[in-house]
Design a protein around this motif. Structure first.
Motif, PDB file in Angstrom:
ATOM      1  N   VAL A 179       0.769  -1.281   0.103  1.00  0.00           N
ATOM      2  CA  VAL A 179      -0.096  -0.128   0.058  1.00  0.00           C
ATOM      3  C   VAL A 179       0.842   1.372   0.097  1.00  0.00           C
ATOM      4  O   VAL A 179       0.587   2.059  -0.715  1.00  0.00           O
ATOM      5  CB  VAL A 179      -1.113   0.063   1.212  1.00  0.00           C
ATOM      6  CG1 VAL A 179      -1.560   1.314   1.352  1.00  0.00           C
ATOM      7  CG2 VAL A 179      -2.051  -1.051   1.099  1.00  0.00           C
ATOM      8  N   THR A 227       2.429   2.084  -3.562  1.00  0.00           N
ATOM      9  CA  THR A 227       1.477   2.453  -4.360  1.00  0.00           C
ATOM     10  C   THR A 227       1.081   3.901  -3.980  1.00  0.00           C
ATOM     11  O   THR A 227       1.021   4.800  -5.026  1.00  0.00           O
ATOM     12  CB  THR A 227       0.067   1.702  -4.468  1.00  0.00           C
ATOM     13  OG1 THR A 227       0.464   0.213  -4.865  1.00  0.00           O
ATOM     14  CG2 THR A 227      -0.905   2.259  -5.455  1.00  0.00           C
ATOM     15  N   TYR A 228       0.806   4.192  -2.878  1.00  0.00           N
ATOM     16  CA  TYR A 228       0.657   5.459  -2.289  1.00  0.00           C
ATOM     17  C   TYR A 228       1.608   6.554  -2.696  1.00  0.00           C
ATOM     18  O   TYR A 228       1.365   7.588  -3.090  1.00  0.00           O
ATOM     19  CB  TYR A 228       0.571   5.536  -0.827  1.00  0.00           C
ATOM     20  CG  TYR A 228       0.054   6.951  -0.265  1.00  0.00           C
ATOM     21  CD1 TYR A 228      -1.089   7.573  -0.509  1.00  0.00           C
ATOM     22  CD2 TYR A 228       0.743   7.435   0.757  1.00  0.00           C
ATOM     23  CE1 TYR A 228      -1.367   8.652   0.192  1.00  0.00           C
ATOM     24  CE2 TYR A 228       0.518   8.428   1.428  1.00  0.00           C
ATOM     25  CZ  TYR A 228      -0.494   9.150   1.077  1.00  0.00           C
ATOM     26  OH  TYR A 228      -0.767  10.627   1.535  1.00  0.00           O
ATOM     27  N   THR A 233       2.014   6.972  -6.590  1.00  0.00           N
ATOM     28  CA  THR A 233       0.941   7.886  -7.263  1.00  0.00           C
ATOM     29  C   THR A 233       0.958   9.379  -6.733  1.00  0.00           C
ATOM     30  O   THR A 233      -0.122   9.901  -7.024  1.00  0.00           O
ATOM     31  CB  THR A 233      -0.497   7.018  -7.010  1.00  0.00           C
ATOM     32  OG1 THR A 233      -0.649   7.193  -5.574  1.00  0.00           O
ATOM     33  CG2 THR A 233      -0.600   5.755  -7.524  1.00  0.00           C
ATOM     34  N   ARG A 242       0.847  10.228  -3.677  1.00  0.00           N
ATOM     35  CA  ARG A 242       0.274  10.355  -2.411  1.00  0.00           C
ATOM     36  C   ARG A 242      -1.235  10.919  -2.730  1.00  0.00           C
ATOM     37  O   ARG A 242      -1.778  11.467  -1.955  1.00  0.00           O
ATOM     38  CB  ARG A 242       0.629  11.158  -1.360  1.00  0.00           C
ATOM     39  CG  ARG A 242       2.259  11.119  -0.933  1.00  0.00           C
ATOM     40  CD  ARG A 242       2.560  11.872   0.061  1.00  0.00           C
ATOM     41  NE  ARG A 242       2.812  13.339  -0.420  1.00  0.00           N
ATOM     42  CZ  ARG A 242       3.219  14.342   0.301  1.00  0.00           C
ATOM     43  NH1 ARG A 242       3.242  14.320   1.681  1.00  0.00           N
ATOM     44  NH2 ARG A 242       3.520  15.313  -0.300  1.00  0.00           N
ATOM     45  N   LYS A 253      -4.801   9.394  -2.506  1.00  0.00           N
ATOM     46  CA  LYS A 253      -5.399   8.317  -1.881  1.00  0.00           C
ATOM     47  C   LYS A 253      -6.659   7.815  -2.707  1.00  0.00           C
ATOM     48  O   LYS A 253      -6.767   6.711  -2.584  1.00  0.00           O
ATOM     49  CB  LYS A 253      -6.268   9.198  -0.555  1.00  0.00           C
ATOM     50  CG  LYS A 253      -5.098   9.523   0.344  1.00  0.00           C
ATOM     51  CD  LYS A 253      -5.679  10.164   1.618  1.00  0.00           C
ATOM     52  CE  LYS A 253      -4.882  10.533   2.709  1.00  0.00           C
ATOM     53  NZ  LYS A 253      -4.006  11.748   2.318  1.00  0.00           N
ATOM     54  N   ARG A 282      -6.660   7.294  -6.030  1.00  0.00           N
ATOM     55  CA  ARG A 282      -6.096   6.448  -6.909  1.00  0.00           C
ATOM     56  C   ARG A 282      -5.481   4.982  -6.245  1.00  0.00           C
ATOM     57  O   ARG A 282      -5.648   3.893  -6.689  1.00  0.00           O
ATOM     58  CB  ARG A 282      -4.908   6.930  -7.695  1.00  0.00           C
ATOM     59  CG  ARG A 282      -4.346   6.251  -8.515  1.00  0.00           C
ATOM     60  CD  ARG A 282      -5.306   5.851  -9.763  1.00  0.00           C
ATOM     61  NE  ARG A 282      -4.212   5.080 -10.921  1.00  0.00           N
ATOM     62  CZ  ARG A 282      -4.936   4.024 -11.523  1.00  0.00           C
ATOM     63  NH1 ARG A 282      -6.098   4.065 -11.429  1.00  0.00           N
ATOM     64  NH2 ARG A 282      -4.175   3.612 -12.384  1.00  0.00           N
ATOM     65  N   THR A 283      -5.003   5.288  -4.952  1.00  0.00           N
ATOM     66  CA  THR A 283      -4.409   4.282  -4.058  1.00  0.00           C
ATOM     67  C   THR A 283      -5.351   3.097  -3.648  1.00  0.00           C
ATOM     68  O   THR A 283      -5.377   1.952  -4.034  1.00  0.00           O
ATOM     69  CB  THR A 283      -3.470   4.586  -2.919  1.00  0.00           C
ATOM     70  OG1 THR A 283      -2.622   5.614  -3.343  1.00  0.00           O
ATOM     71  CG2 THR A 283      -3.013   3.539  -2.320  1.00  0.00           C
ATOM     72  N   HIS A 308      -5.843  -0.840  -5.118  1.00  0.00           N
ATOM     73  CA  HIS A 308      -5.946  -2.038  -4.176  1.00  0.00           C
ATOM     74  C   HIS A 308      -7.355  -2.508  -3.878  1.00  0.00           C
ATOM     75  O   HIS A 308      -7.471  -3.301  -2.931  1.00  0.00           O
ATOM     76  CB  HIS A 308      -5.401  -1.346  -2.727  1.00  0.00           C
ATOM     77  CG  HIS A 308      -3.853  -1.399  -2.819  1.00  0.00           C
ATOM     78  ND1 HIS A 308      -2.977  -2.307  -2.399  1.00  0.00           N
ATOM     79  CD2 HIS A 308      -2.838  -0.427  -3.143  1.00  0.00           C
ATOM     80  CE1 HIS A 308      -1.608  -2.155  -2.862  1.00  0.00           C
ATOM     81  NE2 HIS A 308      -1.664  -1.082  -3.327  1.00  0.00           N
TER      82      HIS A 308
END
Length: 513
Positions: free
Chosen positions: A452, A455-456, A459, A461, A463, A465-466, A470
């Motif tokens: 997580v 990915t965060y 991208t 940061r 949220k 999109r993350t 996931h």
């Protein structure tokens, strides 16, 4: 397969016979055919009969006193003509009562025919010369048979043990004591063996040698065809072999037999050795262990244009070498392709100076599917190619660790910080920094949270999109981000702290990759 051993006639040259101690005692003088003294002497025959030619099969050195020819110039001329027709190696006339001096008729006839004629000024027992030459020929025959069996046994043992092509060629080079070159039908060099300086000398002059490769053998250049079942697919050359030609042919034929057997047992395709040649060259270029200047003859001999060219180093992740080579041919782009380690394939394009390297590289990438093409900046100096190959490999490694939203052709500027971290990943201080920053997630069940976090940060940061990537709700993501911050003891909303964690994560991924 018919080999040189089946028709091997180990021989001494006329010149060599004339240097024997027993012959020198007879004060030999070459009175005709001096340009043909390198003819092979296969046997020595003592004969006084005027029609001796009908008893010869070729390659004999005929010894005579000419006693039956004295006073008959017509018989003397016909005698020389008959030896010429029988392809005798030379005629040796012992001067004495029959001919106190070299007979002009025989000398002129021999000169016209190109038949070496030697006179002996001192009495000489022909039996001693016959014994000397015959014993030497027998010893050479035995040595040739022994050499044949030694080479065959050695190469067969290597094949049985699963030795690679290079090991076989090294063995051939050791037996022949000269450079050994294997080519395809287009005379492109597939493999070499021998002392490196000598091999490089051959490769530097390869364009001229290749043009003569189909011609007659001479000056120690001996070749044997590679193929089977009616199909030729290459040849092996002994370059500058210093022994006699018959033994050289024997070695070349034995080597050819072994190479054909090696290919049959390995089930290799016709292009396998070409791929191995390209792989060896590109691997050496990437490693930088061998100076680029030393690799230039190999590149030229492999068919890569190198004079006044622009070189574009590429590395393709998860690319099929056969497909990449097919695309190069389809686009008409000169280059070589070879698979490297870890699923990477190297491509080196060689373009004319007036061609647009960026456009042609983009066209090449557009023909590929589901692959990433990492490119270095074009090089116009061959010495800069190894650095370019390493740059392309570095970019490809950085891409493999998860760069998002990439262009079709990825360059160093596209991998940014991730590229730098890849360069520094083996530094102990960087490793220690990564472990210290991520310690809270590296211990225990932190892998899901680590994914997580990855990915965060990747991208920016984001949220929403993350959470989407996931497949979790926004509240569920917030809880995971809180858990990450608690474990790491950081505030991810703080740019500097988030940047520190991001760098540590990049270093961790690079080390793991």
């Amino acid at each position: 397969m018919t080999t040189a051993l089946d028709h091997l006639e180990p021989a001494l040259s006329v010149r060599q016979v004339l240097t024997l101690e027993r012959v020198l005692a007879g004060e030999p003088e070459v009175v005709a055919g001096a340009a043909q003294l390198d003819r092979a002497v296969r046997w020595v025959h003592v004969a006084e009969a005027p029609d001796v030619g009908v008893m010869l099969t070729g390659g004999e050195m005929v010894l005579t006193t000419g006693v039956l020819l004295a006073g008959d110039e017509g018989a003397q001329a016909e005698y020389i003509q008959s030896l010429h027709r029988a392809e005798a190696a030379a005629v040796v006339l012992g001067l004495g009562r029959a001919f106190p001096s070299p007979p002009d008729v025989m000398r002129r006839a021999a000169e016209r025919c190109g038949l070496p004629m030697v006179v002996l000024h001192r009495p000489f027992p022909f039996a001693e010369l016959t014994e000397e030459v015959q014993s030497r020929l027998v010893r050479r025959k035995f040595a040739a048979v022994s050499l044949s069996e030694a080479v065959r046994t050695s190469l067969t043992g290597l094949i049985t043990a699963g030795a690679p092509l290079q090991r076989l060629l090294d063995d051939v080079a050791q037996h022949s004591a000269c450079p050994v070159v294997v080519t395809n039908l287009a005379h492109r060099v597939l493999a070499t063996a021998g002392e490196r300086p000598a091999v490089d000398d051959v490769l530097r002059d390869w364009e001229r040698i290749a043009r003569q490769a189909g011609g007659s053998e001479g000056d120690g250049w001996i070749r044997a065809e590679l193929g089977g079942r009616g199909e030729r697919w290459g040849q092996i050359l002994l370059c500058g072999y210093r022994g006699d030609t018959a033994t050289g042919r024997l070695l070349a034929d034995r080597a050819a037999e072994a190479l054909v057997l090696h290919r049959m047992l390995a089930g290799n395709s016709a292009h396998t050795w070409e791929e191995q040649s390209a792989q060896s060259l590109l691997t050496d270029l990437v490693s930088g262990v061998v100076p680029a200047r030393q690799l230039l003859p190999r590149a030229r001999a492999a068919g890569l244009p190198v004079n006044r060219r622009t070189f574009v180093p590429l590395v393709v992740r998860d690319g099929d070498p056969a497909e990449l080579d097919r695309v190069l041919r389809l686009l008409g782009l000169p280059g070589i392709v070879a698979e490297l380690a870890d699923g990477a394939t190297a491509v080196l394009l060689s373009l004319a100076r007036d061609q647009d390297a960026a456009v042609l590289t983009a066209n090449f990438a557009a023909r590929l599917t589901e692959t990433v093409v990492a490119a270095a900046d074009p090089r116009t100096d061959w010495d800069d190619v190894p650095a370019g190959m390493r740059e392309a490999r570095h970019v490809a490694d950085a891409v493999a660790s998860g760069v998002l939203d990439l262009p079709a052709v990825v360059r160093l500027k596209d991998v940014h910080l991730r590229g730098l971290i890849r360069l520094l990943r083996d530094d102990p201080q960087v490793q220690s920094f990564a472990e210290r920053e991520l310690d809270g997630l590296l211990r225990g069940a932190g892998e899901d949270l680590l994914a997580v976090l990855r990915t965060y940060l990747a991208t920016g940061r984001n949220k929403s999109r993350t959470a989407q990537l996931h497949h979790v709700s926004r509240p569920a993501l917030y809880r995971r981000l809180e858990a990450i911050q608690t474990r790491l003891g950081v505030d991810l909303d703080d740019f500097e702290q988030a940047a520190s964690v991001h760098i540590a994560l990049l270093a961790h991924d690079a080390q793991q990759g």
